[in-house]
Design a protein around this motif. Structure first.
Motif, short mmCIF file in Angstrom:
data_model
loop_
_atom_site.label_atom_id
_atom_site.label_comp_id
_atom_site.label_asym_id
_atom_site.label_seq_id
_atom_site.Cartn_x
_atom_site.Cartn_y
_atom_site.Cartn_z
N TYR A 177 0.71 -0.99 0.02
CA TYR A 177 -0.29 0.16 0.03
C TYR A 177 0.71 1.47 -0.19
N THR A 178 2.41 1.15 -0.40
CA THR A 178 3.52 2.23 0.29
C THR A 178 2.68 3.23 -0.57
N LEU A 179 2.72 3.45 -1.96
CA LEU A 179 2.20 4.84 -2.31
C LEU A 179 1.41 5.13 -2.59
N ALA A 180 0.26 4.59 -2.16
CA ALA A 180 -0.95 5.52 -1.39
C ALA A 180 -0.52 6.22 -0.74
N ASN A 181 -0.45 4.69 0.53
CA ASN A 181 -0.04 6.25 1.74
C ASN A 181 1.00 6.96 1.74
N LEU A 182 2.31 6.90 1.23
CA LEU A 182 3.30 8.07 0.64
C LEU A 182 2.18 9.59 0.12
N ALA A 183 1.14 9.24 -1.08
CA ALA A 183 0.66 10.52 -1.23
C ALA A 183 -0.56 11.37 -0.30
#
Length: 262
Positions: A177-183
């Protein structure tokens, strides 16, 4: 199947379903082969064939189907011991051994601790093997699990417990889920240069179909918005900007509520 070496074991990472990770832990000093949160059985069987070893244990962090769906089939195939939280045993399919912080599983060649990390579910646990944490859906890359059953106070207590681990501890969570969380993180913490560097680095990884996981405690404390309330400067600035009480639990709760609607 990517593999990561630790002093006493090797972790094999299996991407499955849409964004799940299953982990196989292969002990160096014994025949133990553990699977963490088998969302399905087919990939695990294939990996066992590649390794030339039978599965000996099934560790579950919590009861959700995308962490336990392979339990019964793998137990039948290998005679593997199914392990889960004593205080949530009735929801773990095929459970044989009930564990807790006071009573962790004993596996030859491995040093295993159990951490009670309620929040995502009321019975969620994590497994710490030396410098590797298998935390299911409690802590993600730049995120944390939704509060389906627990309270903000429970989740914040669980995250603080994880944050106290050594900074080099590798975080093996159960979803990519990292990229969505980073956004979301960049919106919450826009002046964080370390966070911006992580976003660029992890974006490049995903473009090449490389996992962003494992992460580390050090990286998460510096960039994960759900751990940033541990930083006094962030806590003060966020509380002032959002008119929130300048206390860690209040700020964490506000951030979690914002993420739920992001």
């Amino acid at each position: 199947m990517l593999s990561y070496n630790h002093s006493n074991f090797t972790v094999h990472q299996l991407p499955v379903l849409k964004d799940n990770y299953i982990y196989l832990i292969e002990a160096h000093a014994s025949s133990a082969l553990i699977v963490i949160d088998p969302a399905e059985a087919v990939s695990v069987r294939r990996a066992c064939r590649e390794l030339g070893k039978p599965l000996t244990h099934i560790f579950n962090t919590h009861h959700h189907w995308d962490h336990t769906d392979g339990n019964q089939s793998l137990k039948k195939d290998f005679g593997a011991v199914v392990i889960g939280a004593a205080h949530d045993a009735e929801r773990i399919p095929g459970i044989n051994l009930k564990v807790s912080e006071a009573s962790p599983p004993l596996v030859d060649g491995l040093n295993i601790r159990v951490l009670d990390v309620a929040g995502h579910t009321r019975g969620h646990i994590a497994y710490l093997l030396d410098d590797a944490l298998f935390c299911g859906d409690t802590l993600f890359g730049a995120g944390c699990g939704r509060l389906f059953e627990g309270t903000p106070a429970q989740m914040w207590q669980s995250l603080q417990k994880i944050a106290q681990l050594d900074g080099n501890t590798r975080i093996y969570c159960a979803h990519e889920y990292t990229l969505a969380n980073l956004a979301f993180a960049v919106m919450v913490d826009p002046e964080n240069s370390t966070l911006k560097e992580r976003l660029a680095r992890d974006s490049e990884k995903r473009q090449q179909d490389i996992p962003t996981i494992p992460s580390t405690i050090e990286i998460e404390k510096a960039t994960n918005p759900f751990l940033r309330p541990l930083d006094a400067a962030f806590l003060s600035a966020y509380a002032a900007g959002k008119a929130v009480k300048p206390e860690a639990l209040a700020v964490f709760t506000h951030i979690r509520q914002q993420k739920d609607h992001f």
